[in-house]
Write an enzyme that holds these catalytic residues in place. Structure first.
Site, PDB file in Angstrom:
ATOM      1  N   ALA A 140       8.323  49.019  10.896  1.00 51.64           N
ATOM      2  CA  ALA A 140       8.518  48.819   9.456  1.00 51.64           C
ATOM      3  C   ALA A 140       7.167  48.664   8.780  1.00 51.64           C
ATOM      4  O   ALA A 140       6.193  48.217   9.393  1.00 51.64           O
ATOM      5  CB  ALA A 140       9.372  47.576   9.192  1.00 51.64           C
ATOM      6  N   TYR A 166       9.140  45.815  -0.864  1.00 50.95           N
ATOM      7  CA  TYR A 166       9.298  45.584   0.581  1.00 50.95           C
ATOM      8  C   TYR A 166      10.658  44.977   0.884  1.00 50.95           C
ATOM      9  O   TYR A 166      11.402  45.460   1.739  1.00 50.95           O
ATOM     10  CB  TYR A 166       8.184  44.669   1.097  1.00 50.95           C
ATOM     11  N   ARG A 214       7.162  28.551   2.239  1.00 50.97           N
ATOM     12  CA  ARG A 214       7.761  29.405   3.256  1.00 50.97           C
ATOM     13  C   ARG A 214       8.125  28.560   4.483  1.00 50.97           C
ATOM     14  O   ARG A 214       7.530  27.508   4.721  1.00 50.97           O
ATOM     15  CB  ARG A 214       6.788  30.524   3.705  1.00 50.97           C
ATOM     16  N   ASP A 225       6.819  58.878  15.251  1.00 49.21           N
ATOM     17  CA  ASP A 225       7.374  58.388  13.997  1.00 49.21           C
ATOM     18  C   ASP A 225       8.888  58.299  14.118  1.00 49.21           C
ATOM     19  O   ASP A 225       9.545  59.261  14.539  1.00 49.21           O
ATOM     20  CB  ASP A 225       6.986  59.372  12.892  1.00 49.21           C
ATOM     21  N   ASP A 281      -1.627  35.238  -9.689  1.00 49.81           N
ATOM     22  CA  ASP A 281      -0.447  35.432  -8.856  1.00 49.81           C
ATOM     23  C   ASP A 281      -0.045  36.900  -8.838  1.00 49.81           C
ATOM     24  O   ASP A 281      -0.315  37.648  -9.779  1.00 49.81           O
ATOM     25  CB  ASP A 281       0.712  34.580  -9.380  1.00 49.81           C
ATOM     26  N   HIS A 308       6.415  37.269  -7.239  1.00 46.62           N
ATOM     27  CA  HIS A 308       6.133  36.395  -6.100  1.00 46.62           C
ATOM     28  C   HIS A 308       7.241  35.350  -5.965  1.00 46.62           C
ATOM     29  O   HIS A 308       7.371  34.440  -6.796  1.00 46.62           O
ATOM     30  CB  HIS A 308       4.777  35.718  -6.288  1.00 46.62           C
ATOM     31  N   ASN A 326       6.317  34.764  10.184  1.00 48.52           N
ATOM     32  CA  ASN A 326       5.731  34.660  11.518  1.00 48.52           C
ATOM     33  C   ASN A 326       4.219  34.443  11.438  1.00 48.52           C
ATOM     34  O   ASN A 326       3.558  34.884  10.500  1.00 48.52           O
ATOM     35  CB  ASN A 326       5.979  35.941  12.306  1.00 48.52           C
ATOM     36  N   ALA A 337       4.007  54.591  15.488  1.00 50.39           N
ATOM     37  CA  ALA A 337       3.310  55.660  14.768  1.00 50.39           C
ATOM     38  C   ALA A 337       1.821  55.392  14.649  1.00 50.39           C
ATOM     39  O   ALA A 337       1.056  56.287  14.275  1.00 50.39           O
ATOM     40  CB  ALA A 337       3.912  55.829  13.377  1.00 50.39           C
ATOM     41  N   SER A 346      13.514  47.382   0.431  1.00 47.89           N
ATOM     42  CA  SER A 346      13.627  48.390   1.490  1.00 47.89           C
ATOM     43  C   SER A 346      14.213  47.796   2.758  1.00 47.89           C
ATOM     44  O   SER A 346      15.002  48.441   3.463  1.00 47.89           O
ATOM     45  CB  SER A 346      12.257  49.026   1.766  1.00 47.89           C
ATOM     46  N   LYS A 347      13.872  46.544   3.068  1.00 47.80           N
ATOM     47  CA  LYS A 347      14.457  45.897   4.248  1.00 47.80           C
ATOM     48  C   LYS A 347      15.928  45.557   4.011  1.00 47.80           C
ATOM     49  O   LYS A 347      16.750  45.651   4.935  1.00 47.80           O
ATOM     50  CB  LYS A 347      13.671  44.631   4.601  1.00 47.80           C
ATOM     51  N   THR A 382      14.106  40.355   7.819  1.00 46.19           N
ATOM     52  CA  THR A 382      13.322  39.292   7.207  1.00 46.19           C
ATOM     53  C   THR A 382      14.171  38.424   6.295  1.00 46.19           C
ATOM     54  O   THR A 382      15.213  38.864   5.784  1.00 46.19           O
ATOM     55  CB  THR A 382      12.171  39.909   6.378  1.00 46.19           C
ATOM     56  N   ASP A 383      13.698  37.205   6.034  1.00 44.41           N
ATOM     57  CA  ASP A 383      14.383  36.341   5.073  1.00 44.41           C
ATOM     58  C   ASP A 383      14.153  36.782   3.632  1.00 44.41           C
ATOM     59  O   ASP A 383      14.864  36.347   2.719  1.00 44.41           O
ATOM     60  CB  ASP A 383      13.949  34.883   5.251  1.00 44.41           C
ATOM     61  N   GLU A 384      13.187  37.667   3.405  1.00 44.23           N
ATOM     62  CA  GLU A 384      12.878  38.078   2.032  1.00 44.23           C
ATOM     63  C   GLU A 384      14.017  38.854   1.378  1.00 44.23           C
ATOM     64  O   GLU A 384      14.051  38.995   0.152  1.00 44.23           O
ATOM     65  CB  GLU A 384      11.580  38.887   1.991  1.00 44.23           C
TER      66      GLU A 384
END
Length: 351
Positions: free
Chosen positions: A81, A158, A222, A57, A288, A292, A188, A32, A161-162, A132-134
């Protein structure tokens, strides 16, 4: 031919470049071109017939249907994403739209396309979802790394949503039989990363003599994964992964954010010394951010056992390659920081 979504962004562009270089397989690249999409990432493919760029999109179902019907890919690799946690805190709506609604739309278009394929093509088709690992939340100090069976506990918009998109992909496999694969990667870094992320931001700010901000006490930890290793792992999963399975991709390189920034500054001291002194002088601790997560770590043992993959780059070797790339590509960095790269959005070389 493979359809790649989000292939003008950081990881997507690296994947497209690596795939064509390593395999020669043609790619249709759908992006997009939001702020993080950059056609300059793909300039080396400008006249390469194996690469077709389409600006569009993933939420546009009509576009997805027509693209799949016209191009008839053997696989979809889904990178598209919104990914920046800070942006998700300040404006979560875009993350819900792209990461959840967009993945749903893409899954439905893929399911309709797949259901019309001959049996042999159905068996060979794959939908690979890059996550992602998040999604797993925060690890306590000393806790074992996340495996593929870890519970989901996302702590920011974020990550939430993932996580939702991961669940959609899983459901489309178990309900409809769509042959999906999911990968969950650690942090990454490498060429073409947008300078809002820690490593390229540190490089850009340090070279400009600006403060290098670090959240809190800088001890958030991380696992760091060089983007070229990530791309190689995705290719392996695409070829030999078992449909319906999830594979963690990690670099076996846990570092605190403070360690990362200090390592970047040390490399810059060596490769691009500053007369004003050591770059670490610019390090500035700031308040911060909300929610987090303290620590992420990935156990990539399943990927190694089943597919024989392991990261080639250590953190030290990958970071050295990364810092040298940014020093050697100052024009790319200037174009991103100035916003000049956005001038290609309207005129691109797309079809």
């Amino acid at each position: 031919m493979i359809l790649v979504t989000g292939g003008a962004g950081f990881i997507g562009a690296n994947f497209v470049l690596d795939l064509i270089r390593e395999t020669g397989e043609p790619v249709v690249n759908l992006d997009a071109l939001t702020y993080a999409g950059n056609l300059q990432n793909l300039v080396s493919l400008h006249d390469d017939e194996r690469h077709v760029f389409v600006q569009g999109d993933i939420c546009d179902r009509a576009l997805m249907d027509s693209l799949l019907a016209a191009r008839r890919p053997r696989a979809i690799v889904h990178f598209a994403a919104e990914t920046h946690v800070d942006r998700s805190i300040h404006g979560p709506a875009a993350f819900m739209r792209t990461n959840i609604d967009g993945t749903f739309t893409l899954l439905e278009a893929a399911r309709a396309y797949w259901s019309m394929l001959p049996d042999s093509a159905q068996d060979a088709f794959r939908f690979l979802h890059v996550s992602t690992d998040e999604v797993f939340g925060s690890l306590a100090p000393g806790a074992p790394p996340f495996t593929e069976t870890a519970s989901y506990a996302p702590n920011n918009p974020y990550a939430a949503s993932k996580a939702a998109s991961d669940h959609l992909v899983r459901a489309w496999h178990h309900t409809y039989g769509l042959p999906v694969l999911t990968t969950n990667c650690s942090n990454n870094y490498g060429p073409y990363q947008f300078p809002e992320k820690l490593i390229p931001m540190t490089i850009a700010n340090a070279l400009a003599g600006k403060p290098v901000p670090l959240y809190g006490d800088g001890l958030n930890m991380r696992d760091w994964l060089y983007v070229g290793d990530h791309c190689a792992a995705i290719r392996e999963v695409l070829v030999r992964g078992r449909p319906g399975e999830t594979y963690n991709i990690g670099g076996r390189s846990e570092r605190t954010n403070l360690q990362v920034v200090r390592a970047v500054c040390a490399l810059l001291d060596e490769l691009h010394p500053d007369r004003a002194g050591r770059y670490e002088r610019l390090l500035t601790f700031v308040e911060d951010r909300p929610g987090h997560d303290r620590r992420y770590a990935i156990d990539a043992g399943k990927l190694q056992r089943e597919l024989g993959w392991r990261a080639r780059e250590s953190f030290e070797s990958g970071l050295a390659r990364t810092v040298r790339w940014y020093l050697d590509n100052e024009e790319w960095v200037r174009g991103v920081l100035s916003g000049a790269y956005r001038s290609g959005v309207a005129t691109g070389y797309s079809s």
